[in-house]
Design an enzyme around this catalytic site. Structure first.
Site, mmCIF file in Angstrom:
data_model
loop_
_atom_site.group_PDB
_atom_site.id
_atom_site.type_symbol
_atom_site.label_atom_id
_atom_site.label_comp_id
_atom_site.label_asym_id
_atom_site.label_seq_id
_atom_site.Cartn_x
_atom_site.Cartn_y
_atom_site.Cartn_z
ATOM 1 C CG ASP A 344 -1.752 1.191 1.386
ATOM 2 O OD1 ASP A 344 -2.623 1.391 0.532
ATOM 3 O OD2 ASP A 344 -1.550 1.961 2.356
ATOM 4 C CD GLU A 381 -2.236 2.237 -3.415
ATOM 5 O OE1 GLU A 381 -3.435 2.407 -3.681
ATOM 6 O OE2 GLU A 381 -1.790 2.295 -2.249
#
Length: 697
Positions: A344, A381
């Site tokens: 993330d 990401e």
């Protein structure tokens, strides 16, 4: 009450380690003056002992207690300066979780005593709250994580053959009518779930965060919870809400069952920040153990750098914080047997001391030299909200990257936006502009139409606007530009023709995804026609909005999606490692990529910029430079028609060869059939795929 005796123990490994005769405790803190181990009764309610760790080697405090066994509940207290202006927030009154704890008994219960400061005081975070927080805190539990793995073997699916399926453990299983222990790891390991995943043909399930996470106070006060899990509380412990009986072996059992079904397990992990927030957040673990080491602070160390938008940013430039992250990753691979990670806000992990992103930052260098982590799948990401935070294509191999340009480009093409032909061509061929460098393969692009964050596929064709009212933020949260199209009616409708048009567009979009070069990822429930009623930010919706609806699933679309997956797996041309660049192949002198006009002539420069062109035809072959042994098929010809019905001239087939139609989204039940004519009629708003085959008649 046993009078435990603590001895020196050792500084390695960090955490609470059972050796068969007792437990070694080791915890990192540079600036603490004293670290105390707190032991609790088996039910975790009563603190029975508070023992100072007797030894410090460098910045690791440690001690060993003979006779302690797995199941022992514990926590820490750290004594040191409470000097926020200097970056120190020690408060010995606060019970702290071990950053290396393998299991937690539950979640914090919100109370002002969880704060290190006095809530409501002037310049509150400069004050110091004297209340004991133990009553409101979960306990760490000593664990022996050994598990009888039997013949478990990671599938090790080559990335070129991977189909990723993103899912929330509870969201996927809670509403399934046939699973036991819904909402847990055991449910995901059940026969009905495995049968569904195998029928669909996916090779890896990517789980939204399962490391222990916090229910944010502002959500709890609104009667909501943190559903997605992007507020990590412990990097080694599975979240208690996914454990039916509280035993971490349930996670290991799930992994073993998925492996036996040929499915890899990828974890979405959040190492960019923690759940403690900014200076006004709670003191639960890292802040109380050593705030100045664990977090990146501004030039005024009272405040936190917030490149993540969550209030704080982990300081991976500190070697012991980086070590914690690396130890955590290796733990999940070596002990829990997972097959990869999706990071993330991975741009944050690549920020140097002064905040700039670098593909050679210490985190990436540590990953790339690690013999354990380089054998699993790594997905970035590629953005955060910090300066220069959008870094698509900038990550070093072997990282793959979520490609939001793919999502937006494909949505805009099928919505009917003008001037999208050139962009669609890039997306179909692996987004070479972003990824064709540094020896990176075409599989570096993780292509997706939908993900947990945003509309589902059904909602993409059913809503023009987000509908996040249930989140309690006045519909201000979530993306406002979704490149969606309700096709005339906002939300569900009983109009048969409109529903058929929406179904066709979903087939077109799913076909585009699974016929593109790169690594495809689909969102759990899209194959069933799942809707979130237009909510594009269901992070707090642990209810019917966020759960996949299995009742009245769209069986036709499920079957069509499974057919596309099987076709992709059967055709290496669709999943190549090398980029296609219209280059001649040494083996036969033919090109590997051709772009055709519908009339059968090559596309020209004007076609690529024509605002009204709504169709693109592409012929793909095995890429130039691919070893001869890998060239097992001749050519595929695909038509992506976003406009009205039209005639398309097929490329000329050599003598003894014919084109066979495999996919027509306008006729989803069509079986493969030979195409004797050189010109075919292609329906409006449809996708076709032809394969060049030898004529055996």
């Amino acid at each position: 009450m046993t009078n435990w005796t603590i001895t020196a123990g050792r500084a390695d490994p960090l955490g609470a380690t059972f050796d068969g005769e007792g437990v070694n405790f080791a915890v990192f803190s540079v600036h603490a003056r004293r670290v105390s181990l707190c032991l609790f009764t088996p039910d975790g309610r009563i603190e029975t002992h508070r023992i100072d760790l007797p030894e410090r080697d460098g910045d690791v405090w440690h001690g060993y207690i003979s006779g302690l066994r797995p199941g022992q509940c514990y926590g820490y207290r750290a004594d040191g300066p409470y000097a926020p202006a200097e970056g120190h927030r020690f408060n010995h009154n606060k019970l702290l979780l071990d950053p290396y704890a393998r299991r937690l008994t539950g979640h914090p219960v919100w109370h002002d005593a969880l704060m290190g400061y006095t809530v409501g005081a002037p310049e509150a975070d400069l004050s110091m709250d004297p209340r004991d927080s133990a009553k409101y805190m979960p306990r760490c539990v000593v664990e022996d994580p050994s598990f009888s793995w039997g013949n478990d073997r990671p599938p090790r699916t080559p990335i070129s053959q991977s189909i990723i399926y993103e899912a929330n453990v509870k969201g996927l299983t809670q509403n399934h009518p046939e699973v036991s222990h819904p909402g847990t790891f055991l449910a995901l390991a059940s026969d009905p779930m495995l049968e569904h995943l195998q029928k669909l043909g996916i090779t890896a399930i990517e789980l939204l965060p399962v490391q222990a996470f916090l229910n944010d106070r502002f959500l709890v006060e609104k009667g909501l919870v943190n559903f997605w899990g992007y507020q990590t509380l412990g990097f080694f412990a599975p979240d208690p809400r996914y454990l039916s009986g509280g035993d971490i072996s349930e996670f290991q059992h799930m992994v073993a069952r998925l492996h036996a079904a040929g499915i890899e397990v990828i974890l979405d992990v959040v190492y960019n920040h923690t759940c403690e927030g900014n200076q006004m957040g709670p003191t639960l673990s890292f802040r109380g153990l050593d705030n100045r080491s664990y977090y990146r602070l501004t030039d005024d160390p009272r405040y936190y750098i917030n490149d993540t938008g969550t209030g704080n940013t982990l300081n991976l430039n500190h070697p012991m914080v980086l070590r914690m992250v690396m130890d955590s990753l290796r733990y999940w691979v070596e002990v829990m047997h997972v097959d990869g990670f999706r990071f993330d806000l991975c741009a944050t992990l690549g920020r140097r001391v002064r905040g700039g992103f670098s593909s050679s930052a210490s985190f990436f260098d540590a990953i790339r030299q690690d013999p354990v982590l380089t054998r699993v799948k790594l997905i970035a990401e590629p953005w955060d909200i910090g300066p220069g935070g959008y870094q698509l294509g900038a990550f070093p191999p072997p990282f793959l990257e979520w490609n939001d340009k793919y999502r937006d480009g494909v949505r805009r093409f099928w919505r009917g936006d003008g001037g999208q032909i050139s962009d669609l061509a890039e997306r179909l061929t692996g987004s070479a502009r972003q990824f064709d460098h540094s020896g990176r393969p075409a599989t570096s692009s993780v292509n997706f139409l939908t993900a947990h964050d945003g509309f589902t596929l059904m909602d993409t064709v059913s809503y023009n606007q987000k509908h996040n009212e249930a989140n309690g933020e006045g519909n201000r949260d979530g993306h406002s530009e979704n490149f969606s199209d309700n096709m005339g009616v906002e939300g569900p409708t009983g109009d048969i023709k409109l529903n058929a048009a929406r179904a066709l567009r979903r087939r077109n979009m799913m076909a585009t995804l699974l016929l593109s070069q790169g690594t495809p990822m689909m969102l759990a429930g899209d194959e069933l026609g799942n809707s979130q009623s237009g909510n594009n930010n269901a992070y707090c919706q642990d209810n019917e909005i966020g759960w996949v609806v299995w009742k009245d699933a769209d069986q036709d679309f499920l079957d069509f999606t499974a057919r596309l997956v099987a076709l992709r797996r059967a055709h290496p041309i669709l999943r190549q490692k090398r980029f296609l660049h219209s280059r001649q192949r040494l083996v036969d002198g033919l090109g590997d990529l051709f772009w055709w006009r519908p009339d059968g002539t090559p596309m020209n420069a004007g076609d690529w910029t024509a605002p009204d062109l709504r169709v693109i035809c592409v012929e793909m072959r095995i890429a130039s430079g691919t070893p001869v042994y890998a060239q097992r098929e001749e050519a595929l010809f695909m038509v992506f028609n976003g406009g009205p019905a039209l005639s398309v001239t097929l490329p000329e087939a050599p003598a003894g060869w014919v084109w066979r139609l495999h996919i027509d989204t306008d006729r989803p039940l069509l079986m493969p059939s030979l195409t004797p004519r050189s010109t075919v009629q292609v329906a409006a708003q449809s996708v076709r795929l032809y394969e060049l085959e030898r004529d055996h008649d």
